[in-house]
Design a protein around this motif. Structure first.
Motif, PDB file in Angstrom:
ATOM      1  N   ALA A 160       0.956  -1.151  -0.201  1.00  0.00           N
ATOM      2  CA  ALA A 160      -0.170  -0.230   0.096  1.00  0.00           C
ATOM      3  C   ALA A 160       0.667   0.918   0.032  1.00  0.00           C
ATOM      4  CB  ALA A 160      -1.066   0.072   1.186  1.00  0.00           C
ATOM      5  N   LYS A 161       0.711   2.200  -0.396  1.00  0.00           N
ATOM      6  CA  LYS A 161       0.662   4.063  -0.215  1.00  0.00           C
ATOM      7  C   LYS A 161       1.988   3.839  -1.224  1.00  0.00           C
ATOM      8  CE  LYS A 161      -1.767   5.426   3.796  1.00  0.00           C
ATOM      9  NZ  LYS A 161      -2.402   5.592   2.759  1.00  0.00           N
ATOM     10  N   ARG A 162       2.415   3.182  -2.424  1.00  0.00           N
ATOM     11  CA  ARG A 162       3.224   3.267  -2.882  1.00  0.00           C
ATOM     12  C   ARG A 162       4.110   4.570  -3.850  1.00  0.00           C
ATOM     13  NH1 ARG A 162       3.252  -1.536  -7.323  1.00  0.00           N
ATOM     14  NH2 ARG A 162       0.857  -1.612  -6.897  1.00  0.00           N
ATOM     15  N   SER A 163       2.707   5.882  -3.443  1.00  0.00           N
ATOM     16  CA  SER A 163       3.390   7.236  -4.090  1.00  0.00           C
ATOM     17  C   SER A 163       3.903   7.705  -2.972  1.00  0.00           C
ATOM     18  CB  SER A 163       1.883   7.438  -3.988  1.00  0.00           C
ATOM     19  OG  SER A 163       0.774   7.908  -3.267  1.00  0.00           O
ATOM     20  N   ALA A 164       3.687   7.551  -1.899  1.00  0.00           N
ATOM     21  CA  ALA A 164       4.102   8.194  -0.797  1.00  0.00           C
ATOM     22  C   ALA A 164       5.493   7.618   0.125  1.00  0.00           C
ATOM     23  CB  ALA A 164       3.340   8.944   0.609  1.00  0.00           C
ATOM     24  N   HIS A 165       5.486   5.644  -0.090  1.00  0.00           N
ATOM     25  CA  HIS A 165       6.082   5.587   1.377  1.00  0.00           C
ATOM     26  C   HIS A 165       6.667   4.208  -0.032  1.00  0.00           C
ATOM     27  CE1 HIS A 165       4.898   7.758   4.356  1.00  0.00           C
ATOM     28  NE2 HIS A 165       4.261   7.054   3.791  1.00  0.00           N
ATOM     29  N   TYR A 166       7.013   4.166  -1.023  1.00  0.00           N
ATOM     30  CA  TYR A 166       7.668   3.584  -1.925  1.00  0.00           C
ATOM     31  C   TYR A 166       8.782   2.756  -1.488  1.00  0.00           C
ATOM     32  CZ  TYR A 166      10.409   1.384  -5.663  1.00  0.00           C
ATOM     33  OH  TYR A 166      11.271  -0.153  -6.718  1.00  0.00           O
ATOM     34  N   GLY A 167       9.165   1.035  -2.040  1.00  0.00           N
ATOM     35  CA  GLY A 167      10.066   0.975  -0.666  1.00  0.00           C
ATOM     36  C   GLY A 167      10.180  -0.824  -1.651  1.00  0.00           C
ATOM     37  N   ASP A 168      11.647  -1.176  -1.327  1.00  0.00           N
ATOM     38  CA  ASP A 168      11.977  -2.700  -1.569  1.00  0.00           C
ATOM     39  C   ASP A 168      10.825  -3.824  -1.159  1.00  0.00           C
ATOM     40  OD1 ASP A 168      12.927  -4.799  -2.833  1.00  0.00           O
ATOM     41  OD2 ASP A 168      14.500  -4.698  -1.029  1.00  0.00           O
ATOM     42  N   ARG A 169      10.228  -4.424  -1.649  1.00  0.00           N
ATOM     43  CA  ARG A 169       9.549  -5.652  -0.930  1.00  0.00           C
ATOM     44  C   ARG A 169       9.977  -7.162  -1.252  1.00  0.00           C
ATOM     45  NH1 ARG A 169       8.667  -2.359   0.584  1.00  0.00           N
ATOM     46  NH2 ARG A 169       6.706  -0.418   1.014  1.00  0.00           N
ATOM     47  N   THR A 170      11.639  -7.210  -1.852  1.00  0.00           N
ATOM     48  CA  THR A 170      11.871  -8.554  -2.122  1.00  0.00           C
ATOM     49  C   THR A 170      12.322  -8.551  -0.267  1.00  0.00           C
ATOM     50  OG1 THR A 170      13.723  -7.497  -2.494  1.00  0.00           O
ATOM     51  CG2 THR A 170      12.388  -7.789  -4.309  1.00  0.00           C
ATOM     52  N   PRO A 171      12.814  -9.715  -0.635  1.00  0.00           N
ATOM     53  CA  PRO A 171      13.512 -10.572   0.665  1.00  0.00           C
ATOM     54  C   PRO A 171      15.250  -9.713   0.817  1.00  0.00           C
ATOM     55  CG  PRO A 171      13.363 -12.349  -0.964  1.00  0.00           C
ATOM     56  CD  PRO A 171      13.014 -11.243  -1.327  1.00  0.00           C
ATOM     57  N   GLY A 172      15.290  -9.334   1.730  1.00  0.00           N
ATOM     58  CA  GLY A 172      16.236  -8.931   1.808  1.00  0.00           C
ATOM     59  C   GLY A 172      17.030 -10.360   2.820  1.00  0.00           C
ATOM     60  N   LEU A 173      16.634 -10.659   3.105  1.00  0.00           N
ATOM     61  CA  LEU A 173      17.156 -12.162   3.501  1.00  0.00           C
ATOM     62  C   LEU A 173      16.232 -13.295   3.769  1.00  0.00           C
ATOM     63  CD1 LEU A 173      19.299 -12.586   6.817  1.00  0.00           C
ATOM     64  CD2 LEU A 173      18.027 -13.982   5.870  1.00  0.00           C
ATOM     65  N   VAL A 174      17.193 -13.845   3.026  1.00  0.00           N
ATOM     66  CA  VAL A 174      15.737 -15.410   2.757  1.00  0.00           C
ATOM     67  C   VAL A 174      16.526 -17.023   2.643  1.00  0.00           C
ATOM     68  CG1 VAL A 174      16.157 -15.602   0.223  1.00  0.00           C
ATOM     69  CG2 VAL A 174      14.126 -17.402   0.829  1.00  0.00           C
TER      70      VAL A 174
END
Length: 347
Positions: free
Chosen positions: A230-244
Protein backbone atom coordinates in the motif's frame (compact mmCIF):
# COMPACT_ATOMS: atom_id res chain seq x y z
CA UNK A 1 9.15 -36.49 -0.46
CA UNK A 2 10.83 -33.11 -0.01
CA UNK A 3 9.65 -29.71 1.12
CA UNK A 4 11.48 -26.42 0.69
CA UNK A 5 11.21 -24.73 4.08
CA UNK A 6 12.67 -21.63 5.64
CA UNK A 7 12.13 -17.99 6.32
CA UNK A 8 12.16 -14.63 4.56
CA UNK A 9 12.90 -11.19 6.03
CA UNK A 10 11.78 -7.91 4.46
CA UNK A 11 13.31 -4.56 5.30
CA UNK A 12 10.67 -1.83 5.56
CA UNK A 13 11.94 1.74 5.65
CA UNK A 14 9.41 4.43 6.62
CA UNK A 15 6.68 2.38 4.94
CA UNK A 16 3.02 1.48 5.25
CA UNK A 17 2.92 -1.71 3.17
CA UNK A 18 -0.29 -3.22 4.57
CA UNK A 19 -3.16 -1.15 5.95
CA UNK A 20 -5.62 -2.10 8.65
CA UNK A 21 -8.98 -0.49 9.29
CA UNK A 22 -8.86 3.26 9.53
CA UNK A 23 -9.93 5.15 12.63
CA UNK A 24 -11.36 8.69 12.65
CA UNK A 25 -10.34 9.25 9.05
CA UNK A 26 -6.79 8.08 9.77
CA UNK A 27 -5.00 5.42 7.78
CA UNK A 28 -3.69 2.70 10.13
CA UNK A 29 -1.15 -0.02 9.44
CA UNK A 30 -1.69 -3.59 10.62
CA UNK A 31 -0.19 -4.28 14.06
CA UNK A 32 -0.90 -6.25 17.19
CA UNK A 33 0.02 -5.99 20.86
CA UNK A 34 1.23 -8.63 23.28
CA UNK A 35 0.29 -8.97 26.93
CA UNK A 36 3.39 -6.98 27.86
CA UNK A 37 2.21 -4.07 25.75
CA UNK A 38 4.77 -4.54 22.97
CA UNK A 39 3.43 -3.61 19.53
CA UNK A 40 4.42 -5.47 16.39
CA UNK A 41 3.67 -4.12 12.91
CA UNK A 42 2.95 -6.87 10.40
CA UNK A 43 1.98 -7.69 6.83
CA UNK A 44 -0.74 -10.32 6.51
CA UNK A 45 -0.03 -13.54 4.64
CA UNK A 46 -2.88 -12.65 2.26
CA UNK A 47 -1.14 -9.40 1.32
CA UNK A 48 2.24 -11.08 0.83
CA UNK A 49 0.68 -13.73 -1.41
CA UNK A 50 -1.09 -11.02 -3.40
CA UNK A 51 2.27 -9.34 -4.00
CA UNK A 52 3.65 -12.61 -5.36
CA UNK A 53 0.64 -13.15 -7.64
CA UNK A 54 0.84 -9.59 -8.97
CA UNK A 55 4.59 -9.97 -9.59
CA UNK A 56 4.36 -13.10 -11.76
CA UNK A 57 5.89 -12.68 -15.24
CA UNK A 58 3.72 -10.78 -17.73
CA UNK A 59 3.38 -13.84 -19.94
CA UNK A 60 2.19 -16.11 -17.11
CA UNK A 61 -1.63 -16.43 -17.23
CA UNK A 62 -3.39 -16.12 -13.87
CA UNK A 63 -6.75 -17.51 -12.88
CA UNK A 64 -9.67 -15.10 -13.50
CA UNK A 65 -11.55 -13.98 -10.39
CA UNK A 66 -15.32 -14.51 -10.36
CA UNK A 67 -17.51 -12.33 -8.14
CA UNK A 68 -21.13 -13.09 -7.28
CA UNK A 69 -23.84 -12.04 -4.85
CA UNK A 70 -24.53 -8.73 -3.16
CA UNK A 71 -23.92 -7.14 0.21
CA UNK A 72 -22.95 -9.55 2.96
CA UNK A 73 -23.62 -12.51 0.65
CA UNK A 74 -20.91 -11.55 -1.82
CA UNK A 75 -18.39 -14.18 -2.86
CA UNK A 76 -15.21 -13.98 -4.88
CA UNK A 77 -13.22 -16.95 -6.09
CA UNK A 78 -10.89 -17.98 -8.88
CA UNK A 79 -11.79 -20.43 -11.65
CA UNK A 80 -10.27 -23.32 -9.74
CA UNK A 81 -8.30 -24.68 -12.68
CA UNK A 82 -4.86 -25.68 -11.39
CA UNK A 83 -4.25 -27.58 -14.60
CA UNK A 84 -4.33 -24.26 -16.50
CA UNK A 85 -3.13 -21.66 -14.01
CA UNK A 86 0.01 -21.62 -11.87
CA UNK A 87 -1.61 -19.52 -9.15
CA UNK A 88 -4.54 -21.92 -8.68
CA UNK A 89 -2.01 -24.75 -8.48
CA UNK A 90 0.41 -23.20 -5.97
CA UNK A 91 -1.87 -20.88 -3.95
CA UNK A 92 -4.98 -23.04 -3.64
CA UNK A 93 -8.71 -22.27 -3.82
CA UNK A 94 -12.20 -23.37 -2.85
CA UNK A 95 -15.11 -23.21 -5.30
CA UNK A 96 -18.65 -24.56 -5.55
CA UNK A 97 -19.79 -25.52 -9.03
CA UNK A 98 -23.00 -26.94 -10.46
CA UNK A 99 -22.46 -30.67 -10.70
CA UNK A 100 -25.67 -32.02 -12.24
CA UNK A 101 -28.78 -31.08 -14.19
CA UNK A 102 -30.77 -30.70 -10.98
CA UNK A 103 -28.64 -27.74 -10.07
CA UNK A 104 -26.96 -29.33 -7.09
CA UNK A 105 -23.50 -27.95 -6.41
CA UNK A 106 -20.31 -29.64 -5.36
CA UNK A 107 -17.36 -28.08 -3.58
CA UNK A 108 -13.85 -28.49 -4.93
CA UNK A 109 -10.91 -27.40 -2.82
CA UNK A 110 -7.17 -27.25 -3.19
CA UNK A 111 -4.97 -26.75 -0.15
CA UNK A 112 -2.05 -24.45 -0.80
CA UNK A 113 1.27 -25.77 -2.08
CA UNK A 114 3.00 -22.57 -0.93
CA UNK A 115 2.41 -21.95 2.77
CA UNK A 116 3.41 -18.49 3.99
CA UNK A 117 3.53 -17.10 7.50
CA UNK A 118 2.53 -13.61 8.54
CA UNK A 119 5.42 -11.18 8.10
CA UNK A 120 5.86 -9.85 11.64
CA UNK A 121 8.33 -7.28 12.92
CA UNK A 122 11.26 -9.05 14.55
CA UNK A 123 11.60 -6.23 17.09
CA UNK A 124 8.58 -4.50 18.64
CA UNK A 125 8.06 -0.90 17.63
CA UNK A 126 5.48 1.85 17.50
CA UNK A 127 4.31 3.14 14.12
CA UNK A 128 4.29 6.93 13.88
CA UNK A 129 1.51 9.11 12.52
CA UNK A 130 2.45 11.02 9.39
CA UNK A 131 0.25 13.76 8.01
CA UNK A 132 -0.05 15.74 4.83
CA UNK A 133 -2.15 18.59 3.56
CA UNK A 134 -4.12 19.40 0.46
CA UNK A 135 -4.21 23.12 -0.27
CA UNK A 136 -3.55 23.33 -4.00
CA UNK A 137 -5.70 26.02 -5.67
CA UNK A 138 -7.26 26.96 -2.33
CA UNK A 139 -8.01 30.63 -1.91
CA UNK A 140 -6.10 32.94 0.47
CA UNK A 141 -6.88 32.34 4.13
CA UNK A 142 -8.51 28.94 3.45
CA UNK A 143 -7.59 26.14 5.83
CA UNK A 144 -5.90 23.14 4.17
CA UNK A 145 -7.42 19.66 4.26
CA UNK A 146 -5.32 17.44 6.53
CA UNK A 147 -4.91 13.71 5.95
CA UNK A 148 -3.07 11.34 8.32
CA UNK A 149 -1.70 7.83 8.17
CA UNK A 150 0.69 5.55 10.05
CA UNK A 151 4.09 4.35 8.87
CA UNK A 152 7.01 2.46 10.38
CA UNK A 153 10.53 1.13 9.92
CA UNK A 154 11.02 -2.55 10.75
CA UNK A 155 12.42 -5.90 9.61
CA UNK A 156 9.50 -8.28 9.00
CA UNK A 157 10.08 -12.04 9.17
CA UNK A 158 7.78 -14.85 8.06
CA UNK A 159 8.07 -18.59 7.50
CA UNK A 160 7.89 -20.35 4.12
CA UNK A 161 7.03 -23.90 3.02
CA UNK A 162 6.76 -25.37 -0.48
CA UNK A 163 5.19 -28.84 -0.67
CA UNK A 164 6.98 -29.95 -3.84
CA UNK A 165 5.30 -33.36 -4.43
CA UNK A 166 1.92 -31.60 -4.58
CA UNK A 167 3.01 -29.08 -7.22
CA UNK A 168 1.08 -29.97 -10.37
CA UNK A 169 -0.61 -32.88 -8.54
CA UNK A 170 -4.38 -32.60 -8.07
CA UNK A 171 -6.49 -34.72 -5.74
CA UNK A 172 -9.48 -36.41 -7.37
CA UNK A 173 -10.95 -38.17 -4.36
CA UNK A 174 -10.39 -39.56 -0.90
CA UNK A 175 -12.22 -40.32 2.32
CA UNK A 176 -10.76 -37.28 4.12
CA UNK A 177 -9.66 -35.07 1.23
CA UNK A 178 -11.90 -32.99 -1.04
CA UNK A 179 -11.28 -33.30 -4.74
CA UNK A 180 -9.44 -30.45 -6.42
CA UNK A 181 -10.96 -31.22 -9.82
CA UNK A 182 -14.18 -32.86 -11.02
CA UNK A 183 -13.83 -36.16 -12.81
CA UNK A 184 -14.22 -34.74 -16.30
CA UNK A 185 -11.41 -32.24 -15.89
CA UNK A 186 -9.18 -34.83 -14.22
CA UNK A 187 -9.66 -37.03 -17.26
CA UNK A 188 -8.63 -34.13 -19.50
CA UNK A 189 -5.37 -33.73 -17.56
CA UNK A 190 -4.47 -37.35 -18.29
CA UNK A 191 -5.50 -37.04 -21.94
CA UNK A 192 -3.22 -34.01 -22.34
CA UNK A 193 -0.15 -35.92 -21.21
CA UNK A 194 -0.64 -36.14 -17.45
CA UNK A 195 -0.77 -39.29 -15.37
CA UNK A 196 -2.75 -40.92 -12.59
CA UNK A 197 -0.90 -41.32 -9.27
CA UNK A 198 -1.56 -42.01 -5.62
CA UNK A 199 -0.05 -39.37 -3.32
CA UNK A 200 -0.29 -39.84 0.45
CA UNK A 201 -3.02 -42.45 0.01
CA UNK A 202 -5.15 -40.12 -2.14
CA UNK A 203 -5.92 -40.63 -5.82
CA UNK A 204 -4.60 -37.78 -7.96
CA UNK A 205 -3.83 -36.70 -11.49
CA UNK A 206 -0.46 -35.15 -12.20
CA UNK A 207 0.96 -32.80 -14.81
CA UNK A 208 4.15 -33.78 -16.67
CA UNK A 209 7.34 -33.19 -14.69
CA UNK A 210 8.53 -30.49 -17.11
CA UNK A 211 5.56 -28.29 -16.24
CA UNK A 212 5.86 -29.02 -12.53
CA UNK A 213 9.52 -27.99 -12.58
CA UNK A 214 8.69 -24.84 -14.55
CA UNK A 215 6.02 -23.67 -12.11
CA UNK A 216 8.27 -23.94 -9.07
CA UNK A 217 11.09 -22.21 -10.96
CA UNK A 218 8.75 -19.35 -11.92
CA UNK A 219 7.71 -18.92 -8.28
CA UNK A 220 11.31 -18.83 -7.02
CA UNK A 221 12.31 -16.28 -9.66
CA UNK A 222 9.26 -14.17 -8.85
CA UNK A 223 10.42 -13.96 -5.23
CA UNK A 224 13.50 -12.07 -6.47
CA UNK A 225 11.44 -9.35 -8.18
CA UNK A 226 8.34 -9.15 -5.99
CA UNK A 227 6.78 -5.71 -5.67
CA UNK A 228 3.62 -4.36 -4.11
CA UNK A 229 2.22 -2.92 -0.94
CA UNK A 230 0.00 0.00 0.00
CA UNK A 231 0.85 3.70 -0.29
CA UNK A 232 3.56 3.27 -2.90
CA UNK A 233 3.04 6.88 -4.03
CA UNK A 234 4.35 8.19 -0.70
CA UNK A 235 6.20 5.22 0.80
CA UNK A 236 7.66 3.29 -2.10
CA UNK A 237 10.22 0.71 -1.00
CA UNK A 238 11.88 -2.60 -1.84
CA UNK A 239 9.63 -5.60 -1.17
CA UNK A 240 12.06 -8.33 -2.18
CA UNK A 241 13.53 -10.30 0.74
CA UNK A 242 16.64 -8.79 2.29
CA UNK A 243 17.31 -12.27 3.62
CA UNK A 244 15.84 -15.64 2.70
CA UNK A 245 16.59 -19.12 4.05
CA UNK A 246 15.47 -22.16 2.04
CA UNK A 247 16.34 -25.78 2.70
CA UNK A 248 15.09 -29.10 1.26
CA UNK A 249 13.70 -31.10 4.19
CA UNK A 250 12.23 -34.58 3.74
CA UNK A 251 9.53 -34.41 6.39
CA UNK A 252 8.33 -30.85 6.01
CA UNK A 253 9.21 -29.62 9.51
CA UNK A 254 10.69 -26.13 9.44
CA UNK A 255 13.65 -25.98 11.86
CA UNK A 256 14.82 -22.54 10.75
CA UNK A 257 12.17 -20.28 12.29
CA UNK A 258 14.46 -19.15 15.12
CA UNK A 259 17.56 -18.25 13.10
CA UNK A 260 16.50 -14.61 12.72
CA UNK A 261 15.46 -13.23 16.09
CA UNK A 262 15.56 -10.22 18.37
CA UNK A 263 18.75 -9.54 20.28
CA UNK A 264 19.37 -6.39 22.28
CA UNK A 265 16.37 -4.70 20.61
CA UNK A 266 17.73 -5.32 17.11
CA UNK A 267 17.34 -7.92 14.35
CA UNK A 268 19.96 -10.62 14.76
CA UNK A 269 21.00 -13.51 12.49
CA UNK A 270 22.07 -16.25 14.88
CA UNK A 271 24.73 -18.35 13.13
CA UNK A 272 25.01 -20.65 16.16
CA UNK A 273 21.29 -21.49 15.95
CA UNK A 274 21.60 -22.19 12.22
CA UNK A 275 24.61 -24.44 12.76
CA UNK A 276 22.93 -26.45 15.51
CA UNK A 277 19.74 -26.88 13.47
CA UNK A 278 21.76 -28.10 10.47
CA UNK A 279 23.49 -30.67 12.68
CA UNK A 280 20.28 -31.74 14.44
CA UNK A 281 18.37 -32.19 11.17
CA UNK A 282 21.20 -33.66 9.10
CA UNK A 283 19.26 -36.90 8.55
CA UNK A 284 16.26 -35.00 7.15
CA UNK A 285 18.08 -32.44 5.00
CA UNK A 286 18.04 -33.35 1.31
CA UNK A 287 20.70 -30.90 0.16
CA UNK A 288 22.42 -27.71 1.30
CA UNK A 289 20.72 -24.96 3.26
CA UNK A 290 20.61 -21.89 1.04
CA UNK A 291 20.87 -18.42 2.55
CA UNK A 292 20.26 -15.46 0.29
CA UNK A 293 21.42 -12.28 2.00
CA UNK A 294 21.48 -8.83 0.39
CA UNK A 295 24.72 -6.91 0.95
CA UNK A 296 24.22 -4.10 3.46
CA UNK A 297 21.21 -5.69 5.16
CA UNK A 298 21.91 -6.02 8.90
CA UNK A 299 25.25 -4.27 8.52
CA UNK A 300 28.34 -6.35 9.22
CA UNK A 301 26.36 -9.43 10.32
CA UNK A 302 26.55 -10.90 6.81
CA UNK A 303 30.34 -10.94 6.77
CA UNK A 304 30.48 -12.28 10.32
CA UNK A 305 28.07 -15.10 9.49
CA UNK A 306 30.13 -16.02 6.44
CA UNK A 307 33.20 -16.30 8.63
CA UNK A 308 31.46 -18.20 11.44
CA UNK A 309 29.93 -20.70 9.00
CA UNK A 310 32.90 -21.00 6.63
CA UNK A 311 33.39 -24.71 7.33
CA UNK A 312 29.77 -25.55 6.40
CA UNK A 313 30.12 -23.50 3.22
CA UNK A 314 33.35 -25.29 2.31
CA UNK A 315 31.72 -28.69 2.92
CA UNK A 316 28.81 -27.78 0.62
CA UNK A 317 26.26 -27.99 3.42
CA UNK A 318 25.50 -24.27 3.27
CA UNK A 319 25.24 -21.81 0.40
CA UNK A 320 25.55 -18.08 1.12
CA UNK A 321 25.00 -15.45 -1.55
CA UNK A 322 22.75 -12.68 -2.81
CA UNK A 323 19.01 -13.55 -2.60
CA UNK A 324 18.60 -13.06 -6.35
CA UNK A 325 21.58 -15.29 -7.13
CA UNK A 326 20.62 -18.00 -4.65
CA UNK A 327 16.95 -18.19 -5.74
CA UNK A 328 17.67 -17.98 -9.47
CA UNK A 329 20.36 -20.68 -9.21
CA UNK A 330 17.96 -22.97 -7.35
CA UNK A 331 15.29 -22.28 -10.01
CA UNK A 332 17.78 -23.18 -12.76
CA UNK A 333 18.72 -26.44 -11.02
CA UNK A 334 15.07 -27.41 -10.60
CA UNK A 335 14.21 -26.59 -14.21
CA UNK A 336 17.15 -28.68 -15.45
CA UNK A 337 15.82 -31.68 -13.54
CA UNK A 338 18.66 -31.79 -11.00
CA UNK A 339 16.19 -32.29 -8.13
CA UNK A 340 13.40 -34.35 -9.66
CA UNK A 341 13.40 -36.70 -6.67
CA UNK A 342 12.14 -33.78 -4.57
CA UNK A 343 8.85 -33.95 -6.49
CA UNK A 344 8.16 -37.60 -5.62
CA UNK A 345 6.67 -39.23 -2.55
CA UNK A 346 7.30 -42.98 -2.16
CA UNK A 347 4.17 -43.47 -0.06
Amino acid sequence: MTFLVGQQVLQIKAGAPNNGRGEDNRGMVKKFSTGRGDRYPYVSAQAGRRWLRDSLPAGEPTSPVIRSGEGKKQQAYTRGRPDLYLDDDLFGYMIAVRADEAGRSQTFMRDTVLATGTLVSVVPGNPVMDFGTMSRDFGPGTNPVIHEHEMYTADLAGDLLLDLPRAGTFETGGSTTKAALPGGLAKEVVERGGSEVVLRDVRCVRLPIEERRRRIAVLLRTMTVVKGGAKRSAHYGDRTPGLVILAPVKGGTNPFTRVVREREKATHFDADVLREEIEAWADELDGPVRVGWAPGFLGSQRDRAGSDLADLIKEGRLVLGHPRTVLNTLADEIERGDHDHWFDDPR
